[in-house]
Enzyme design. Structure first.
Site, PDB file in Angstrom:
ATOM      1  CD1 TRP A 102      -1.909  -2.031   1.741  1.00 34.23           C
ATOM      2  CD2 TRP A 102      -3.124  -1.252  -0.135  1.00 34.23           C
ATOM      3  NE1 TRP A 102      -3.156  -2.963   1.297  1.00 34.23           N
ATOM      4  CE2 TRP A 102      -3.761  -2.526   0.148  1.00 34.23           C
ATOM      5  CE3 TRP A 102      -3.299  -0.332  -1.034  1.00 34.23           C
ATOM      6  CZ2 TRP A 102      -4.796  -2.776  -0.838  1.00 34.23           C
ATOM      7  CZ3 TRP A 102      -4.444  -0.687  -1.969  1.00 34.23           C
ATOM      8  CH2 TRP A 102      -4.930  -1.989  -1.780  1.00 34.23           C
ATOM      9  CG  ASP A 171      -3.195   3.804   4.256  1.00 33.43           C
ATOM     10  OD1 ASP A 171      -4.292   3.669   4.826  1.00 33.43           O
ATOM     11  OD2 ASP A 171      -2.913   3.318   3.171  1.00 33.43           O
ATOM     12  CE  LYS A 195      -8.605  -3.455   3.891  1.00 29.16           C
ATOM     13  NZ  LYS A 195      -7.735  -2.535   3.360  1.00 29.16           N
TER      14      LYS A 195
HETATM   15  C1  LIG Z   1      -7.216  -1.723   1.926  1.00 29.66           C
HETATM   16  C2  LIG Z   1      -6.084  -0.657   2.046  1.00 29.66           C
HETATM   17  C3  LIG Z   1      -6.192   0.365   1.201  1.00 29.66           C
HETATM   18  C4  LIG Z   1      -6.866   0.614  -0.133  1.00 29.66           C
HETATM   19  O1  LIG Z   1      -8.151   0.997   0.305  1.00 29.66           O
HETATM   20  P1  LIG Z   1      -9.295   1.335  -0.587  1.00 29.66           P
HETATM   21  O2  LIG Z   1     -10.374   1.755   0.179  1.00 29.66           O
HETATM   22  O3  LIG Z   1      -9.660   0.077  -1.322  1.00 29.66           O
HETATM   23  O4  LIG Z   1      -8.823   2.109  -1.691  1.00 29.66           O
HETATM   24  C5  LIG Z   1      -4.963   1.303   1.432  1.00 29.66           C
HETATM   25  N1  LIG Z   1      -4.094   1.073   2.201  1.00 29.66           N
HETATM   26  C6  LIG Z   1      -4.157  -0.016   3.227  1.00 29.66           C
HETATM   27  C7  LIG Z   1      -3.207  -0.059   4.293  1.00 29.66           C
HETATM   28  C8  LIG Z   1      -5.284  -0.844   3.184  1.00 29.66           C
HETATM   29  O5  LIG Z   1      -5.140  -1.831   4.114  1.00 29.66           O
END
Ligand SMILES: *Cc1c(COP(=O)(O)O)cnc(C)c1O
Length: 359
Positions: A102, A171, A195
């Site tokens: 990511w 993030d 998540k």
């Molecule tokens: C799942 C995830 C993403 C992507 O998320 P989207 O909502 O599908 O854009 C980005 N960063 C991390 C750490 C993730 O676990």
């Protein structure tokens, strides 16, 4: 209703109590005489929900008053663009830690807006370790430092937050609300909801007020934190159902003892699972012990020809979505807040029985 344990990485399991609450009020929300999906986001019922959910999140995370909380769409991936658009503020370089899949994507998107200084690169160890912070090559002219506290695919999680003299951007998609953090250390925190918060379609952004305004020119108006903040995340129609569900999850978290309570349970859950993996020659996890994720636990079988059978038998035992990401192989158990300790116990029992039969 199914009694299965869902180990999906995302969209992920929701607390059963929350699903039941949502089921019971699905047709008739509060005083609305309609479903929460069918009412105006500008009406009194939804406005009340919006305010309460924000306040609950502020209480849970201890978000200081000089931070805005935004309820947006576009996923964490939209933040890969919004962060440089809003935080470059006239500079042309940003620093990024590359610790997984990511962060790599965030870096690729940032490169469309500025020079990216990669401060550390875990691709060299296949995302199983993080170089000591003292070795990071941070460019002092950077507009900000971006990192990914928990890399969801490799299961690599920081056990500290970096201290820097520039806005720190995180993030937190797969770790938000899993343990206490000091929000005041951050310029921006963002997380896709699917998540550890609620259903897909909602992205939480927590941004320090002095970083709002002064965007890169000629970008989409929705990508300006100022547009979103001055309109209380309602410049256009927000993702109302996901927002409502997130609010119910925040209430559930408060009842469960907040993030402090969750952190204790999460640590116990993760330790139990890692110790079973470490004690066996049949299963293994390659991540440096101090950076092992509390939320995503990848493990591989010594004999990968058994992978398919493992997944089939797990499914029969009501243990779902254990297949690892294609880039890592093997298995991955995602054990977010909603996964009860009984789910870990059931997984461990299954793993031990499978090992006994096939080792
Ligand atoms: C799942 C995830 C993403 C992507 O998320 P989207 O909502 O599908 O854009 C980005 N960063 C991390 C750490 C993730 O676990």
């Amino acid at each position: 209703m199914s009694q299965a344990y869902n180990f999906s990485a995302g969209p992920a399991m929701l607390p059963r109590e929350v699903l039941e609450t949502m089921q019971s009020e699905l047709l008739d929300y509060g005083k609305a005489k309609a479903s929460v999906m069918e009412i105006s986001h500008r009406g009194a019922d939804f406005m009340e929900l919006a305010q309460k959910s924000e306040q609950d999140l502020r209480d849970l995370m201890g978000i200081p008053n000089n931070y805005k909380v935004l309820f947006l769409q576009g996923g964490a991936s939209a933040q890969f663009s919004m962060v440089p658009i809003n935080l470059l503020r006239g500079k042309n370089i940003a620093s990024y830690a590359h610790t997984g899949h990511w962060s790599k994507k965030a870096i690729a998107e940032a490169k469309r807006y500025c020079d990216v200084n990669v401060v550390t690169d875990s691709s060299e160890n296949k995302y199983t370790d993080i170089d000591d912070f003292s070795n990071w090559n941070i460019d002092a002219n950077s507009a900000y430092l971006h990192y990914t506290p928990n890399e969801t695919i490799a299961g690599l999680e920081f056990d500290y937050s970096p201290e820097v003299d520039m806005p720190l951007v995180a993030d937190m998609s797969s770790t938000i609300l899993s343990r206490p953090i000091d929000v005041s250390k951050y310029g921006v925190i963002y997380a896709g909801a699917q998540k550890n918060i609620g259903p897909a379609g909602l992205t939480i952004v927590i941004v320090r007020e002095d970083l709002i305004g002064n965007v890169v020119e000629n970008q989409p108006i929705l990508f300006n934190y100022e547009t979103q903040s001055t309109n209380d995340s309602m410049y256009n129609t927000p993702s109302t159902f996901a927002w409502y569900a997130a609010g119910r999850v925040f209430e559930w978290l408060k009842e469960k003892g907040g993030v402090e309570g969750m952190a204790k349970i999460n640590q116990t859950k993760a330790q139990k699972l890692y110790s079973v993996i470490d004690e066996s020659d049949f299963y293994s996890n390659p991540v440096a012990v101090k950076y092992r994720s509390w939320m995503n636990v990848p493990f591989i079988l010594a004999d990968d020809s058994l992978d398919k059978l493992f997944l089939e038998k797990a499914y029969e035992s009501n243990l779902l979505a254990l297949k690892g990401h294609r880039s890592v192989g093997g298995m991955r158990a995602s054990i977010y807040n909603a996964m009860p300790e009984s789910g870990i116990d059931a997984l461990i029992d299954f793993m031990k029985a499978f090992e006994k039969e096939h080792a």
